[in-house]
Design a protein around this motif. Structure first.
Motif, PDB file in Angstrom:
ATOM      1  N   ASP A   1     -31.242 -42.750 -26.043  1.00 13.56           N
ATOM      2  CA  ASP A   1     -32.797 -42.625 -26.792  1.00 13.56           C
ATOM      3  C   ASP A   1     -33.382 -43.517 -26.535  1.00 13.56           C
ATOM      4  O   ASP A   1     -33.018 -44.787 -27.030  1.00 13.56           O
ATOM      5  N   GLU A   2     -34.500 -43.698 -25.695  1.00 16.94           N
ATOM      6  CA  GLU A   2     -35.271 -44.720 -25.475  1.00 16.94           C
ATOM      7  C   GLU A   2     -36.089 -45.066 -26.546  1.00 16.94           C
ATOM      8  O   GLU A   2     -36.511 -46.494 -26.528  1.00 16.94           O
ATOM      9  N   SER A   3     -36.598 -44.126 -27.469  1.00 15.47           N
ATOM     10  CA  SER A   3     -37.527 -44.543 -28.647  1.00 15.47           C
ATOM     11  C   SER A   3     -36.784 -45.896 -29.442  1.00 15.47           C
ATOM     12  O   SER A   3     -37.390 -46.585 -30.063  1.00 15.47           O
ATOM     13  N   ALA A   4     -35.563 -46.126 -29.288  1.00 18.54           N
ATOM     14  CA  ALA A   4     -34.834 -47.378 -30.121  1.00 18.54           C
ATOM     15  C   ALA A   4     -34.580 -48.593 -28.958  1.00 18.54           C
ATOM     16  O   ALA A   4     -34.113 -49.565 -29.728  1.00 18.54           O
ATOM     17  N   GLU A   5     -35.252 -48.348 -28.068  1.00 20.11           N
ATOM     18  CA  GLU A   5     -35.400 -49.414 -27.069  1.00 20.11           C
ATOM     19  C   GLU A   5     -36.285 -50.552 -26.593  1.00 20.11           C
ATOM     20  O   GLU A   5     -37.527 -49.853 -27.362  1.00 20.11           O
ATOM     21  N   LYS A   6     -36.394 -51.360 -25.918  1.00 22.80           N
ATOM     22  CA  LYS A   6     -37.737 -52.153 -25.899  1.00 22.80           C
ATOM     23  C   LYS A   6     -38.669 -51.340 -24.953  1.00 22.80           C
ATOM     24  O   LYS A   6     -38.352 -50.452 -24.348  1.00 22.80           O
ATOM     25  N   ALA A   7     -39.791 -51.637 -25.105  1.00 27.07           N
ATOM     26  CA  ALA A   7     -41.221 -50.956 -24.468  1.00 27.07           C
ATOM     27  C   ALA A   7     -41.054 -51.151 -23.027  1.00 27.07           C
ATOM     28  O   ALA A   7     -41.737 -50.359 -22.325  1.00 27.07           O
ATOM     29  N   THR A   8     -40.492 -51.905 -22.494  1.00 28.23           N
ATOM     30  CA  THR A   8     -40.598 -52.405 -21.042  1.00 28.23           C
ATOM     31  C   THR A   8     -39.148 -52.334 -20.626  1.00 28.23           C
ATOM     32  O   THR A   8     -38.320 -53.029 -21.086  1.00 28.23           O
ATOM     33  N   GLN A   9     -38.792 -51.631 -19.521  1.00 25.83           N
ATOM     34  CA  GLN A   9     -37.537 -51.305 -18.996  1.00 25.83           C
ATOM     35  C   GLN A   9     -37.455 -51.649 -17.370  1.00 25.83           C
ATOM     36  O   GLN A   9     -38.718 -51.586 -16.813  1.00 25.83           O
ATOM     37  N   GLU A  10     -36.285 -52.197 -16.862  1.00 27.14           N
ATOM     38  CA  GLU A  10     -36.080 -52.476 -15.520  1.00 27.14           C
ATOM     39  C   GLU A  10     -35.077 -52.093 -15.057  1.00 27.14           C
ATOM     40  O   GLU A  10     -33.842 -51.756 -15.857  1.00 27.14           O
ATOM     41  N   SER A  11     -35.005 -51.296 -13.676  1.00 26.35           N
ATOM     42  CA  SER A  11     -33.917 -50.772 -13.121  1.00 26.35           C
ATOM     43  C   SER A  11     -33.912 -51.425 -11.724  1.00 26.35           C
ATOM     44  O   SER A  11     -34.935 -51.597 -11.141  1.00 26.35           O
ATOM     45  N   ARG A  12     -32.803 -51.425 -11.007  1.00 28.11           N
ATOM     46  CA  ARG A  12     -32.727 -51.870  -9.564  1.00 28.11           C
ATOM     47  C   ARG A  12     -31.898 -50.980  -8.811  1.00 28.11           C
ATOM     48  O   ARG A  12     -30.914 -50.296  -9.249  1.00 28.11           O
ATOM     49  N   SER A  13     -32.057 -50.829  -7.392  1.00 28.28           N
ATOM     50  CA  SER A  13     -31.856 -50.006  -6.391  1.00 28.28           C
ATOM     51  C   SER A  13     -31.271 -50.809  -5.303  1.00 28.28           C
ATOM     52  O   SER A  13     -32.225 -51.739  -4.817  1.00 28.28           O
ATOM     53  N   GLU A  14     -30.223 -50.809  -4.359  1.00 30.36           N
ATOM     54  CA  GLU A  14     -30.019 -51.485  -3.296  1.00 30.36           C
ATOM     55  C   GLU A  14     -30.979 -50.910  -2.289  1.00 30.36           C
ATOM     56  O   GLU A  14     -31.623 -50.042  -2.176  1.00 30.36           O
ATOM     57  N   PHE A  15     -31.427 -52.289  -1.434  1.00 28.59           N
ATOM     58  CA  PHE A  15     -32.092 -51.873  -0.562  1.00 28.59           C
ATOM     59  C   PHE A  15     -32.353 -53.303   0.308  1.00 28.59           C
ATOM     60  O   PHE A  15     -32.079 -54.476  -0.152  1.00 28.59           O
ATOM     61  N   GLN A  16     -32.763 -53.341   1.492  1.00 30.93           N
ATOM     62  CA  GLN A  16     -32.734 -54.262   2.530  1.00 30.93           C
ATOM     63  C   GLN A  16     -34.562 -54.767   2.318  1.00 30.93           C
ATOM     64  O   GLN A  16     -35.079 -54.038   2.953  1.00 30.93           O
ATOM     65  N   GLY A  17     -34.531 -55.886   1.942  1.00 30.76           N
ATOM     66  CA  GLY A  17     -35.804 -56.376   1.596  1.00 30.76           C
ATOM     67  C   GLY A  17     -36.136 -56.349  -0.054  1.00 30.76           C
ATOM     68  O   GLY A  17     -35.185 -56.504  -0.864  1.00 30.76           O
ATOM     69  N   ALA A  18     -37.496 -56.673  -0.588  1.00 24.69           N
ATOM     70  CA  ALA A  18     -37.683 -56.628  -1.888  1.00 24.69           C
ATOM     71  C   ALA A  18     -39.024 -56.156  -2.315  1.00 24.69           C
ATOM     72  O   ALA A  18     -39.936 -56.247  -1.505  1.00 24.69           O
ATOM     73  N   ILE A  19     -38.971 -55.064  -3.187  1.00 22.52           N
ATOM     74  CA  ILE A  19     -39.959 -54.230  -3.533  1.00 22.52           C
ATOM     75  C   ILE A  19     -40.146 -54.045  -4.966  1.00 22.52           C
ATOM     76  O   ILE A  19     -38.763 -53.761  -5.756  1.00 22.52           O
ATOM     77  N   LEU A  20     -41.211 -53.944  -5.571  1.00 22.79           N
ATOM     78  CA  LEU A  20     -41.432 -54.062  -6.955  1.00 22.79           C
ATOM     79  C   LEU A  20     -42.267 -52.690  -7.276  1.00 22.79           C
ATOM     80  O   LEU A  20     -43.241 -52.366  -6.679  1.00 22.79           O
ATOM     81  N   SER A  21     -41.466 -51.862  -7.803  1.00 25.81           N
ATOM     82  CA  SER A  21     -42.191 -50.520  -8.245  1.00 25.81           C
ATOM     83  C   SER A  21     -42.657 -50.449  -9.681  1.00 25.81           C
ATOM     84  O   SER A  21     -41.863 -50.783 -10.741  1.00 25.81           O
ATOM     85  N   LEU A  22     -44.099 -50.507 -10.023  1.00 27.07           N
ATOM     86  CA  LEU A  22     -44.610 -50.880 -11.424  1.00 27.07           C
ATOM     87  C   LEU A  22     -45.029 -49.544 -12.058  1.00 27.07           C
ATOM     88  O   LEU A  22     -45.834 -48.741 -11.302  1.00 27.07           O
ATOM     89  N   GLU A  23     -44.521 -49.129 -13.212  1.00 26.05           N
ATOM     90  CA  GLU A  23     -45.140 -47.855 -13.638  1.00 26.05           C
ATOM     91  C   GLU A  23     -45.296 -48.134 -15.055  1.00 26.05           C
ATOM     92  O   GLU A  23     -44.781 -49.078 -15.594  1.00 26.05           O
TER      93      GLU A  23
END
Length: 156
Positions: free
Chosen positions: A61-83
């Motif tokens: 349940d996300e309601s008990a967690e922090k307001a900002t979350q981060e996840s990572r996926s494998e990739f060649q290079g570096a991309i930041l997806s902001l939502e």
């Protein structure tokens, strides 16, 4: 001749990886990602709890967690997806404006260097998230904006 062939194959492989990652990011930005069995779509209302299901992990349940979350996926290079929820927040990375959420940013930074991400939206509290420049990864940072109840409001 064999060195030339090896170089061409390496370049073609890298290009395929970049295209695949780009398509993956586009699908995620448009909500077309494939949900694991048992996952439900999160409601847009900030009062409703959000169910998060990631591969290999139990639902939480996300309601008990922090307001900002981060996840990572494998990739060649570096991309930041902001939502952000709600979307349309101004996003800055290390003080540089990146536009409004949702937005994907190609990073030109040394892996491991600090990044400060700020989300601002009128009538909402500013959300700040610190992370490190990734190496060969797509980093998704999601900010759940909270209504500003004080006298000052965030900028848009």
């Amino acid at each position: 001749m064999s060195e030339w062939v090896a170089a061409v194959l390496k370049l073609a492989s890298s290009l395929c990886a970049v295209v695949a990652a780009g398509l993956f990011v586009l699908a995620l930005r448009h909500g077309e990602g494939v949900a694991p069995p048992g996952a439900t779509e999160a409601p847009d209302s900030s009062d409703e709890p959000v169910l998060i299901v990631e591969a290999g992990e139990p639902a939480r349940d996300e309601s008990a967690e922090k307001a900002t979350q981060e996840s990572r996926s494998e990739f060649q290079g570096a991309i930041l997806s902001l939502e952000s929820r709600p979307s349309g927040a101004s996003a800055q990375v290390n003080g540089v404006d990146q536009g409004e959420t949702p937005v994907s940013v190609g990073l030109d930074c040394v892996p491991g260097t600090p990044l400060v991400i700020e989300f601002t939206l009128r009538d909402f509290q500013k959300e700040t998230h610190k992370t490190l420049c990734p190496m060969n990864a797509v980093v998704t940072v999601k900010a759940r904006m909270r209504k500003d109840t004080g006298s000052r409001s965030g900028k848009r």
